[in-house]
Design an enzyme around this catalytic site. Structure first.
Site, short mmCIF file in Angstrom:
data_model
loop_
_atom_site.label_atom_id
_atom_site.label_comp_id
_atom_site.label_asym_id
_atom_site.label_seq_id
_atom_site.Cartn_x
_atom_site.Cartn_y
_atom_site.Cartn_z
N ASP A 98 79.21 19.06 71.37
CA ASP A 98 78.07 19.40 70.72
C ASP A 98 78.33 19.10 69.16
OD1 ASP A 98 75.51 20.94 70.32
OD2 ASP A 98 76.16 21.96 72.13
N ASP A 199 72.68 18.58 68.28
CA ASP A 199 71.76 19.91 68.34
C ASP A 199 70.65 19.78 67.32
OD1 ASP A 199 71.99 23.08 68.97
OD2 ASP A 199 71.83 22.90 66.53
N GLU A 253 69.02 16.70 71.23
CA GLU A 253 67.91 17.90 71.62
C GLU A 253 66.61 17.70 70.74
OE1 GLU A 253 67.79 22.74 71.52
OE2 GLU A 253 68.94 21.76 70.00
N HIS A 325 72.07 27.21 77.79
CA HIS A 325 72.69 28.49 77.36
C HIS A 325 71.42 29.00 76.22
CE1 HIS A 325 72.80 25.44 74.42
NE2 HIS A 325 73.00 26.25 73.39
N ASP A 326 70.30 28.26 76.48
CA ASP A 326 68.95 28.66 75.53
C ASP A 326 68.09 29.28 76.32
OD1 ASP A 326 70.31 28.19 72.95
OD2 ASP A 326 69.45 26.07 73.06
#
Ligand code: GLC
Ligand code: CA
Length: 555
Positions: A98, A199, A253, A325-326
């Site tokens: 990430d 990200d 993202e 994870h979101d």
């Protein structure tokens, strides 16, 4: 040479804190990952995406980084990271990291220096502004915590934070900051990582003058001024050049991104990103954020799926996912907790056979579901707490907690369920967060032993997908668009076909097989019920609760 190895791949996402604890302190770590690499390989995936492993005060669980060139002591150190990386490579697994560079932690040394004065080496690393007539520099809300500005007396100025207060936004317009990003990328690429998941990368360039947003939009009022900003393509072009020196790929993202904006990054001559995560298909039961809920509608989901399949066809490559994870667990949202096995396997089919590179989030492959904690104080995610205290505050506590159960990011951050021993076999110590009590039934060990488990079904799907040119490259065509119960699509490649049929209904449904498809010689390849006869109903089809089938036809 076009770097397209990632098109054939499937990735497994690790959110390390809850994956597997290798040293008994209750926190998942790289020692644990090392032990589980052969499990990951056994799924049939080709790579791992690690959510942040870096040192972080964990205001946003790793997405607030205080050192970009190290490993959080909770998770190990660079030595064990190198070991994991090289063993993953030995097993043929790629590893992507990430890259979180829209913001740092406020405990990053750059910020600690930056906030000291207006004229030090780092003073221009962040976005500082004077107040306006005793008020904030503009009206932007942060996405996670109140207003987007925080006052610092030492500078008598405010800094911008689009996310939490402890996540100050970097000033990407400063060439020194961009140089830092490129150096960080090289640091990890030199170590041998294969790419980055970037990200909120579409937020890094802010509109000049930081104009006010529309005040009636809550939370995202500033977004039009920081999403796809004026210099985003130039900046990404710089990062791209670094990646091009290595055999690396970039996945950005793009919250709230549209197909048009996604194509501006992924298609055409100056292709800056290889893949993108969009959020469209995650809105079938909510509006903008999972906290603003509405009933699940299959038509909304299908519309989003098909829109992206068509828009990117021949121009760019899709990224396929249902969990990360979101987002809360998908069975609890688009499937059914009464039909965990059936809906969990059906959901796998519904997305894994679309065109694109699939991602599977830890625990999704065994059908983990949302946890329901009693009180808001037990939740730890900064955005869940903020939503709870900001929206619908006049509603009863019960109603607000229902919203939290359905929306919290903590729902998908509970420890991975490895077996039915204490703490789901995640740790021999005290787990850092609540374990979902359903681990007794839903766990890796049990599903390894059951031939028709969700886990083994994922394995079958991935194995089939890998050897099927139609599944990898085929064109996409949707049937029965208007059905609120059935999702059906066909893939076609060089005269060969796959037909994917998924029922999202909690009760049996029958429907007529599309006329154009009746003549083909169909072979049943996959089904999530055992006793399905191949000949049955090719004109008239009956599907059981959440039944899914994949047929093939070769010329
Ligand atoms: C991304 C991450 C999320 C994080 C946010 C801010 O959306 O996936 O977990 O909170 O960015 O970094
Ligand atoms: Ca540990």
């Amino acid at each position: 040479m076009e770097k397209d190895w990632y098109k054939r791949m499937c990735f497994y996402q690790i959110w390390i804190r809850s994956f597997y604890d290798g040293n008994g302190d209750g926190i998942g770590d790289l020692y644990g990952v090392y032990e589980k690499l052969s499990y990951i390989k056994s799924l049939g995936v080709d790579g791992i995406w690690f959510s942040p492993l870096y040192p972080s005060p964990n205001a946003d669980y790793g997405y607030d980084i205080s050192d970009y060139r190290n490993i959080h002591p909770d998770y190990g150190n660079l030595t064990i990271f190198r070991k994991v990386l090289s063993h993953a490579h030995e097993l043929g697994l790629k590893v992507i990291m990430d890259l979180v560079v829209n913001h740092t932690s406020d405990e990053h040394p750059w910020f600690i220096e930056s906030k000291k004065s207006r004229d030090n080496e780092y003073s221009d690393y962040y976005i500082w502004r004077d107040g306006k007539h005793g008020k904030l520099p503009n009206n932007w809300d942060s996405l996670f915590e109140g207003k987007a500005w925080e006052y610092v007396p030492e500078r008598d100025q405010y800094y911008l934070h689009i996310f939490a207060k402890k996540q100050p936004d970097l000033n990407m317009d400063n060439p020194k900051v961009r140089q830092e990003v490129k150096d960080i990328m090289r640091f990890w690429l030199d170590m041998g990582v294969d790419g980055f998941r970037e990200d909120v990368i579409t937020f890094i360039s802010k509109k000049d003058g930081l104009p006010n947003g529309l005040s009636f939009i809550p939370i995202a009022n500033g977004m039009p001024h920081y999403k796809d900003g004026p210099h985003i393509h130039e900046y990404l072009e710089e990062f791209r050049q670094v990646c091009d020196e290595y055999d690396c790929f970039q996945l950005g993202e793009g919250p709230m991104t549209t197909t048009k904006s996604a194509l501006s990054y992924m298609a055409g001559e100056s292709k800056t990103l290889d893949l993108m995560f969009h959020f469209d298909h995650m809105m079938a039961d909510c509006l903008f954020t999972e906290y603003i809920q509405r009933p699940f509608r299959l038509k909304r989901l299908k519309k989003a799926f098909s829109k992206w399949q068509h828009a990117l066809a021949g121009k760019a490559w899709n990224t396929l996912y249902l969990e990360n994870h979101d987002h809360p667990r998908i069975i609890s949202r688009y499937g059914s907790e009464e039909y965990i096995r059936e809906s969990g396997t059906m959901l796998a089919v519904c997305y894994l056979f679309q065109q694109g590179t699939p991602f599977i989030y830890q625990g999704q492959e065994i059908g983990m579901t949302n946890i329901r904690l009693k009180s808001i104080d037990q939740y730890i995610d900064v955005s869940s707490k903020n939503n709870y205290h900001t929206f619908h505050v006049k509603d009863s506590i019960e109603k607000r907690m229902e919203r939290i159960h359905a929306s919290s990011r903590d729902s998908s951050r509970t420890p991975m369920q490895w077996d039915d021993t204490e703490n789901a076999g995640f740790t021999t110590g005290k787990p850092w967060f609540y374990v979902n009590p359903n681990y007794v039934d839903i766990n890796v060990k049990r599903e390894e032993q059951e031939a028709d488990s969700i886990l083994n079904f994922y394995r079958k799907c991935l194995a089939f997908r890998k050897q099927s040119d139609v599944a990898l490259w085929g064109n996409y065509r949707e049937y029965y668009k208007h059905s609120g119960k059935i999702y059906m699509y066909e893939r076609e490649w060089q005269g060969n076909y796959l037909l994917v049929i998924c029922s999202f209904a909690k009760h049996p449904v029958s429907f007529r097989f599309p006329k154009s498809e009746r003549e083909k010689d169909w072979k049943l390849e996959l089904c999530n019920y055992q006793d399905t006869s191949v000949e049955e109903g090719i004109r008239e089809m009956k599907l059981r609760e959440y039944e899914a089938r994949v047929y093939s036809s070769v010329n």
